[in-house]
Design an enzyme around this catalytic site. Structure first.
Site, PDB file in Angstrom:
ATOM      1  N   ASN A   5       0.779  -1.246   0.000  1.00 43.52           N
ATOM      2  CA  ASN A   5       0.000   0.000   0.000  1.00 43.52           C
ATOM      3  C   ASN A   5       0.805   1.288   0.000  1.00 43.52           C
ATOM      4  O   ASN A   5       0.249   2.361  -0.171  1.00 43.52           O
ATOM      5  CB  ASN A   5      -0.958   0.014   1.189  1.00 43.52           C
ATOM      6  CG  ASN A   5      -2.185  -0.823   0.934  1.00 43.52           C
ATOM      7  OD1 ASN A   5      -2.362  -1.363  -0.156  1.00 43.52           O
ATOM      8  ND2 ASN A   5      -3.047  -0.949   1.926  1.00 43.52           N
ATOM      9  N   SER A  58       2.484  -2.062   5.170  1.00 40.86           N
ATOM     10  CA  SER A  58       3.484  -3.122   5.318  1.00 40.86           C
ATOM     11  C   SER A  58       4.871  -2.636   4.905  1.00 40.86           C
ATOM     12  O   SER A  58       5.861  -2.825   5.613  1.00 40.86           O
ATOM     13  CB  SER A  58       3.089  -4.339   4.489  1.00 40.86           C
ATOM     14  OG  SER A  58       3.015  -4.010   3.115  1.00 40.86           O
ATOM     15  N   GLU A  80      -2.493  -0.323  -8.040  1.00 44.55           N
ATOM     16  CA  GLU A  80      -3.908  -0.477  -7.683  1.00 44.55           C
ATOM     17  C   GLU A  80      -4.528   0.917  -7.575  1.00 44.55           C
ATOM     18  O   GLU A  80      -5.649   1.174  -7.986  1.00 44.55           O
ATOM     19  CB  GLU A  80      -4.005  -1.217  -6.354  1.00 44.55           C
ATOM     20  CG  GLU A  80      -5.417  -1.565  -5.919  1.00 44.55           C
ATOM     21  CD  GLU A  80      -5.439  -2.166  -4.528  1.00 44.55           C
ATOM     22  OE1 GLU A  80      -6.084  -3.197  -4.348  1.00 44.55           O
ATOM     23  OE2 GLU A  80      -4.825  -1.598  -3.612  1.00 44.55           O
ATOM     24  N   HIS A  85      -1.614   1.995   9.656  1.00 47.26           N
ATOM     25  CA  HIS A  85      -2.632   2.034   8.589  1.00 47.26           C
ATOM     26  C   HIS A  85      -3.303   3.404   8.658  1.00 47.26           C
ATOM     27  O   HIS A  85      -2.621   4.412   8.756  1.00 47.26           O
ATOM     28  CB  HIS A  85      -3.604   0.869   8.818  1.00 47.26           C
ATOM     29  CG  HIS A  85      -4.255   0.340   7.588  1.00 47.26           C
ATOM     30  ND1 HIS A  85      -5.221   1.035   6.917  1.00 47.26           N
ATOM     31  CD2 HIS A  85      -4.100  -0.824   6.912  1.00 47.26           C
ATOM     32  CE1 HIS A  85      -5.627   0.328   5.871  1.00 47.26           C
ATOM     33  NE2 HIS A  85      -4.954  -0.810   5.831  1.00 47.26           N
ATOM     34  N   ASP A 124      -7.985 -11.892  -4.826  1.00 47.64           N
ATOM     35  CA  ASP A 124      -7.822 -10.777  -3.895  1.00 47.64           C
ATOM     36  C   ASP A 124      -8.109 -11.243  -2.463  1.00 47.64           C
ATOM     37  O   ASP A 124      -7.400 -10.888  -1.526  1.00 47.64           O
ATOM     38  CB  ASP A 124      -8.789  -9.659  -4.316  1.00 47.64           C
ATOM     39  CG  ASP A 124      -8.623  -8.416  -3.468  1.00 47.64           C
ATOM     40  OD1 ASP A 124      -7.470  -8.058  -3.182  1.00 47.64           O
ATOM     41  OD2 ASP A 124      -9.646  -7.809  -3.096  1.00 47.64           O
ATOM     42  N   TRP A 174     -11.128  -7.868  11.431  1.00 49.61           N
ATOM     43  CA  TRP A 174     -10.287  -7.352  10.341  1.00 49.61           C
ATOM     44  C   TRP A 174      -8.832  -7.422  10.781  1.00 49.61           C
ATOM     45  O   TRP A 174      -7.990  -7.957  10.084  1.00 49.61           O
ATOM     46  CB  TRP A 174     -10.685  -5.907   9.996  1.00 49.61           C
ATOM     47  CG  TRP A 174      -9.758  -5.292   8.986  1.00 49.61           C
ATOM     48  CD1 TRP A 174      -9.770  -5.506   7.637  1.00 49.61           C
ATOM     49  CD2 TRP A 174      -8.668  -4.411   9.232  1.00 49.61           C
ATOM     50  NE1 TRP A 174      -8.738  -4.810   7.036  1.00 49.61           N
ATOM     51  CE2 TRP A 174      -8.052  -4.126   7.992  1.00 49.61           C
ATOM     52  CE3 TRP A 174      -8.146  -3.825  10.392  1.00 49.61           C
ATOM     53  CZ2 TRP A 174      -6.953  -3.279   7.873  1.00 49.61           C
ATOM     54  CZ3 TRP A 174      -7.043  -2.986  10.273  1.00 49.61           C
ATOM     55  CH2 TRP A 174      -6.466  -2.721   9.023  1.00 49.61           C
ATOM     56  N   ARG A 217     -15.388  -2.818   5.405  1.00 51.98           N
ATOM     57  CA  ARG A 217     -14.959  -4.025   4.711  1.00 51.98           C
ATOM     58  C   ARG A 217     -16.177  -4.881   4.344  1.00 51.98           C
ATOM     59  O   ARG A 217     -17.279  -4.627   4.822  1.00 51.98           O
ATOM     60  CB  ARG A 217     -14.024  -4.853   5.612  1.00 51.98           C
ATOM     61  CG  ARG A 217     -12.658  -4.211   5.862  1.00 51.98           C
ATOM     62  CD  ARG A 217     -11.827  -4.109   4.584  1.00 51.98           C
ATOM     63  NE  ARG A 217     -10.509  -3.519   4.791  1.00 51.98           N
ATOM     64  CZ  ARG A 217     -10.207  -2.225   4.645  1.00 51.98           C
ATOM     65  NH1 ARG A 217     -11.134  -1.351   4.326  1.00 51.98           N
ATOM     66  NH2 ARG A 217      -8.963  -1.797   4.815  1.00 51.98           N
TER      67      ARG A 217
HETATM   68  C1  LIG Z   1      -6.223  -6.762   7.810  1.00 52.43           C
HETATM   69  C2  LIG Z   1      -5.074  -5.959   7.363  1.00 52.43           C
HETATM   70  C3  LIG Z   1      -4.876  -5.730   6.030  1.00 52.43           C
HETATM   71  C4  LIG Z   1      -3.783  -5.029   5.603  1.00 52.43           C
HETATM   72  N1  LIG Z   1      -3.619  -4.852   4.273  1.00 52.43           N
HETATM   73  C5  LIG Z   1      -2.495  -4.270   3.824  1.00 52.43           C
HETATM   74  C6  LIG Z   1      -2.248  -4.210   2.435  1.00 52.43           C
HETATM   75  O1  LIG Z   1      -3.048  -4.629   1.614  1.00 52.43           O
HETATM   76  N2  LIG Z   1      -1.074  -3.647   2.046  1.00 52.43           N
HETATM   77  C7  LIG Z   1      -0.157  -3.166   2.919  1.00 52.43           C
HETATM   78  O2  LIG Z   1       0.900  -2.703   2.499  1.00 52.43           O
HETATM   79  N3  LIG Z   1      -0.387  -3.196   4.248  1.00 52.43           N
HETATM   80  C8  LIG Z   1      -1.527  -3.742   4.721  1.00 52.43           C
HETATM   81  N4  LIG Z   1      -1.757  -3.812   6.057  1.00 52.43           N
HETATM   82  C9  LIG Z   1      -0.828  -3.153   6.987  1.00 52.43           C
HETATM   83  C10 LIG Z   1       0.356  -4.022   7.431  1.00 52.43           C
HETATM   84  O3  LIG Z   1      -0.041  -5.316   7.646  1.00 52.43           O
HETATM   85  C11 LIG Z   1       0.942  -3.413   8.703  1.00 52.43           C
HETATM   86  O4  LIG Z   1       1.230  -2.075   8.421  1.00 52.43           O
HETATM   87  C12 LIG Z   1       2.229  -4.065   9.186  1.00 52.43           C
HETATM   88  O5  LIG Z   1       2.059  -5.447   9.334  1.00 52.43           O
HETATM   89  C13 LIG Z   1       2.662  -3.451  10.515  1.00 52.43           C
HETATM   90  O6  LIG Z   1       3.879  -4.021  10.896  1.00 52.43           O
HETATM   91  P1  LIG Z   1       4.249  -4.250  12.447  1.00 52.43           P
HETATM   92  O7  LIG Z   1       5.587  -4.885  12.463  1.00 52.43           O
HETATM   93  O8  LIG Z   1       4.051  -3.004  13.201  1.00 52.43           O
HETATM   94  O9  LIG Z   1       3.160  -5.267  12.987  1.00 52.43           O
HETATM   95  P2  LIG Z   1       2.948  -6.798  12.593  1.00 52.43           P
HETATM   96  O10 LIG Z   1       3.468  -7.068  11.238  1.00 52.43           O
HETATM   97  O11 LIG Z   1       1.530  -7.094  12.857  1.00 52.43           O
HETATM   98  O12 LIG Z   1       3.879  -7.591  13.627  1.00 52.43           O
HETATM   99  C14 LIG Z   1       3.629  -7.626  15.013  1.00 52.43           C
HETATM  100  C15 LIG Z   1       4.519  -8.696  15.605  1.00 52.43           C
HETATM  101  O13 LIG Z   1       4.481  -8.638  17.039  1.00 52.43           O
HETATM  102  C16 LIG Z   1       4.359  -9.959  17.549  1.00 52.43           C
HETATM  103  N5  LIG Z   1       3.784  -9.829  18.898  1.00 52.43           N
HETATM  104  C17 LIG Z   1       2.601  -9.288  19.258  1.00 52.43           C
HETATM  105  N6  LIG Z   1       2.479  -9.306  20.600  1.00 52.43           N
HETATM  106  C18 LIG Z   1       3.611  -9.872  21.092  1.00 52.43           C
HETATM  107  C19 LIG Z   1       4.072 -10.173  22.392  1.00 52.43           C
HETATM  108  N7  LIG Z   1       3.369  -9.853  23.495  1.00 52.43           N
HETATM  109  N8  LIG Z   1       5.278 -10.797  22.541  1.00 52.43           N
HETATM  110  C20 LIG Z   1       6.036 -11.097  21.449  1.00 52.43           C
HETATM  111  N9  LIG Z   1       5.641 -10.835  20.185  1.00 52.43           N
HETATM  112  C21 LIG Z   1       4.443 -10.204  20.010  1.00 52.43           C
HETATM  113  C22 LIG Z   1       3.490 -10.666  16.530  1.00 52.43           C
HETATM  114  O14 LIG Z   1       3.574 -12.069  16.633  1.00 52.43           O
HETATM  115  C23 LIG Z   1       4.108 -10.123  15.238  1.00 52.43           C
HETATM  116  O15 LIG Z   1       5.255 -10.840  14.908  1.00 52.43           O
HETATM  117  C24 LIG Z   1      -2.867  -4.503   6.531  1.00 52.43           C
HETATM  118  C25 LIG Z   1      -3.074  -4.699   7.894  1.00 52.43           C
HETATM  119  C26 LIG Z   1      -4.172  -5.412   8.315  1.00 52.43           C
HETATM  120  C27 LIG Z   1      -4.385  -5.615   9.778  1.00 52.43           C
END
Ligand SMILES: Cc1cc2nc3c(=O)[nH]c(=O)nc-3n(C[C@H](O)[C@H](O)[C@H](O)COP(=O)(O)OP(=O)(O)OC[C@H]3O[C@@H](n4cnc5c(N)ncnc54)[C@H](O)[C@@H]3O)c2cc1C
Length: 625
Positions: A62, A434, A126, A387, A350, A216, A247
């Site tokens: 995204n 992501s 997209e 997000h 998708d 979600w 959604r």
């Molecule tokens: C439903 C959905 C759809 C999305 N669609 C898109 C998309 O189409 N395109 C796009 O680019 N982005 C999308 N995103 C956004 C993207 O997924 C997030 O921006 C990204 O994953 C955030 O990264 P993060 O590392 O902060 O969290 P995450 O990738 O969620 O990682 C969190 C990590 O913390 C760990 N964790 C949690 N609690 C604990 C704990 N207490 N102890 C140890 N480990 C823990 C989890 O296991 C995980 O490994 C979407 C998000 C969601 C929720």
């Protein structure tokens, strides 16, 4: 209760979480750490290959700015984000990510992620910022790179992090437990990086009963980042900004491809298009309501007004959208048939790429998108700094972009020294998604190593009594359950303890009713928030009596404690901000209007880790330097 071994791990940089931001941090930190002979350790509650929000895969990246291609500038992205968040965003943080995000996307491609290519070359977009991918294995690919850089010996999986180890106001590491073995973990670290995602199931979900667990946002991210940073004394920001995605109803399937790629319309049950019919409402939310693209919360709001007037359900006109595209081939029956087939498979893919349950729901309810519209609806609120939400820790910007008020030495360092954060764990820098989370992780990982090299902090030591007290507190739910389980014939109801599921239901009910959940049409007020806080206080007292039958339930107990602190930060911040800035996310019935004179600012908060007293703060919104 069984004996638990205490496992002590010493490391220079501790990465908490194994998601997108952490994998970015791992790649970058490992590179710089090697040059400086430093040890980096990553801990995840799950298995890094399939953990976090990208576990199931995604169908689009995204955030891609397209700097090399000359498609957009960093400033374009900053303006887009600021506008979408109704004026509340940190330009310096958004720009810092935007200038590095394309690099992350190019790395993904190099590591093997299939990104769609247009016939004449270049990526298939997209929308303006989004790239289409074959993303079922997106997380596996990103995790593999992190593993290769870090070495699997430095990755500890299936360990749930409970909280920070604090002594004398300093964060000395983290503590937690294995969700598979009777082991209590103590991590001592010179610097800590937090990226344990956002939070789900703080509010009562639409899917309850037999559908419980479907949401979600991924059910395994439960507010651990917020709990950790709050308990480490870090300042937090935008805790009022929840995200409510619209959604596909009941399985939360993504709508992005439908709106952006297939150019579908959403209409009410009578065929009326709320985005057209309610355009005048946008005048009330000037200047943000009048700029393109219209902020996500305002788009939600227009649909909600239709629902509140009895014009629901709201439908995605899938059949109309597909027909319109295929009609371009109507004079050539063979090409028409081929295009229709292609569109059909893209529509299903998708969902199969990222929300398999939506494909299952379509199959189970005989939906053929080329024949029939599907319902869409506003989901329950989530906390996701990466997000379209904005909640997270208040972190330092980069020296060259941040005004002095936003800079305290190292990019992405929280207001607690040596504590770094990224992804969903940081606030005021929405729309990183992501790719941006990965890029932000890389920025923070590099800064954390620079901090270690420049400041050369000593390896922390912790009193044995501190460790023993943390261990006893962590394992208490197991002890309570073991001691009292025979008091009743059914273990889920007992006057001596509360099981985590019941505790979660209580939290969700109060958030739904007092803090503006689905059941309250996302509406709240001062009186409701104050009553909500009173009930949260009682819940906090009862948190001392959580009971766990096994390690899995112990994890559930602590997940719910983390959710509870996220809930409190949210209610306190909504209460403090006396205006409605994000209708469609929440509505303050007693302050129903935008008030730029008094509230065009960040609302930050801090909790004293010892006394748990809260402080609310207003911070200016400043331009980049
Ligand atoms: C439903 C959905 C759809 C999305 N669609 C898109 C998309 O189409 N395109 C796009 O680019 N982005 C999308 N995103 C956004 C993207 O997924 C997030 O921006 C990204 O994953 C955030 O990264 P993060 O590392 O902060 O969290 P995450 O990738 O969620 O990682 C969190 C990590 O913390 C760990 N964790 C949690 N609690 C604990 C704990 N207490 N102890 C140890 N480990 C823990 C989890 O296991 C995980 O490994 C979407 C998000 C969601 C929720």
């Amino acid at each position: 209760m069984a004996n638990f071994e205490t496992v002590k791990v010493e490391t220079d940089l501790l990465i908490l979480g194994g998601g997108m931001a952490s994998c970015g941090a791992a790649v970058e930190a490992a590179h710089w750490a090697k040059k400086n002979n430093l040890k980096v350790t990553m801990v995840d509650k799950a298995a890094v290959d399939r953990s976090g929000a990208v576990a199931m895969g995604l169908s689009a990246i995204n955030q891609y700015v397209g700097l090399k291609e000359g498609d957009n500038t960093v400033e374009d992205y900053v303006n887009y984000v600021k506008q979408d968040l109704m004026g509340v965003a940190r330009d310096d943080l958004v720009a810092s990510i935007a200038r590095h995000v394309d690099g992350s996307v190019h790395l993904f491609e190099k590591w093997g992620l299939p990104i769609w290519k247009a016939e004449g070359g270049g990526y298939v977009h997209e929308g303006r910022w989004q790239l289409m991918i074959n993303g079922e294995s997106y997380k596996v690919i990103v995790a593999e790179a992190a593993k290769n850089h870090l070495g699997t010996d430095n990755i500890i999986e299936r360990v749930f992090i409970v909280g920070p180890i604090m002594e004398g106001g300093e964060c000395k590491g983290a503590y937690g437990f294995s969700v598979r073995e009777n082991k209590f973990y103590v991590f001592l670290a010179k610097a800590v990086f937090v990226a344990m995602g956002g939070a789900v199931h703080v509010f009562k979900p639409r899917s309850s009963g037999e559908g419980l667990g479907r949401a979600w946002y991924p059910p395994w991210n439960s507010g651990s980042s917020t709990y950790f940073t709050l308990k480490a004394g870090a300042e937090m920001t935008c805790q009022e900004v929840r995200f409510i995605p619209v959604r596909f109803k009941d399985a939360y399937g993504p709508v992005g491809a439908w709106f952006l790629l297939f150019k579908s319309r959403a209409t009410n049950a009578f065929g009326g298009e709320y985005m057209v019919e309610r355009r005048d409402e946008l005048q009330n939310w000037q200047p943000y309501g009048l700029v393109k693209p219209i902020p996500a919360n305002l788009r939600n709001w227009l649909g909600m007004l239709d629902v509140m007037e009895g014009k629901g359900p709201i439908y995605m006109r899938t059949e109309e959208a597909l027909q319109k595209i295929a009609d371009q081939y109507k004079d050539d029956p063979k090409a028409y048939k081929k295009k229709m087939k292609e569109l059909e498979s893209e529509a299903w893919e998708d969902f199969l790429d990222m929300t398999i349950s939506q494909a299952i729901l379509w199959a189970a309810s005989d939906v053929q998108p080329e024949e029939k519209s599907s319902e869409i609806a506003a989901a329950e609120p989530y906390f996701i700094g990466s997000h379209s939400g904005a909640s997270g820790a208040w972190v330092s910007g980069p020296e060259d972009l941040a005004p002095p008020e936003y800079f305290w030495g190292y990019e992405n360092m929280c207001t607690t020294k040596g504590l770094f954060a990224a992804g969903d764990a940081t606030g005021a820098s929405s729309h990183k998604f992501s790719s941006g989370s990965h890029a932000e992780g890389r920025i923070a990982g590099k800064a954390a190593v620079r901090y270690l090299v420049k400041e050369n902090p000593p390896m922390p030591t912790v009193e044995d009594s501190t460790i023993e007290a943390l261990k006893a507190k962590t394992l208490k739910p197991l002890e309570l359950f073991a001691e009292h389980k025979d008091f009743t014939s059914q273990t889920d109801v007992n006057p001596n303890y509360i099981i985590p599921k019941m505790f979660m239901f209580r939290l969700q009910k109060l958030m739904d009713e007092y803090a503006g959940g689905v059941g309250s049409q996302f509406t709240t007020s001062k009186m409701l928030c104050e009553r909500g806080l009173e009930l949260l206080g009682l819940l906090k007292e009862d948190a001392e009596f959580l009971g766990a039958e096994d390690l899995h339930e112990l994890m559930r107990c602590w997940e719910n404690v983390h959710r509870m602190y996220q809930a409190e930060a949210h209610v306190r911040t909504i209460l403090f901000r006396e205006e409605t800035r994000w209708p469609g996310y929440y509505f303050r019935a007693d302050f129903p209007k935008l008030d730029n004179d008094n509230w065009l600012c960040f609302v930050n908060c801090k909790m004293d880790p010892e006394t748990e007293e809260w402080e609310m703060l207003k911070r200016d919104i400043l331009p980049m330097s």
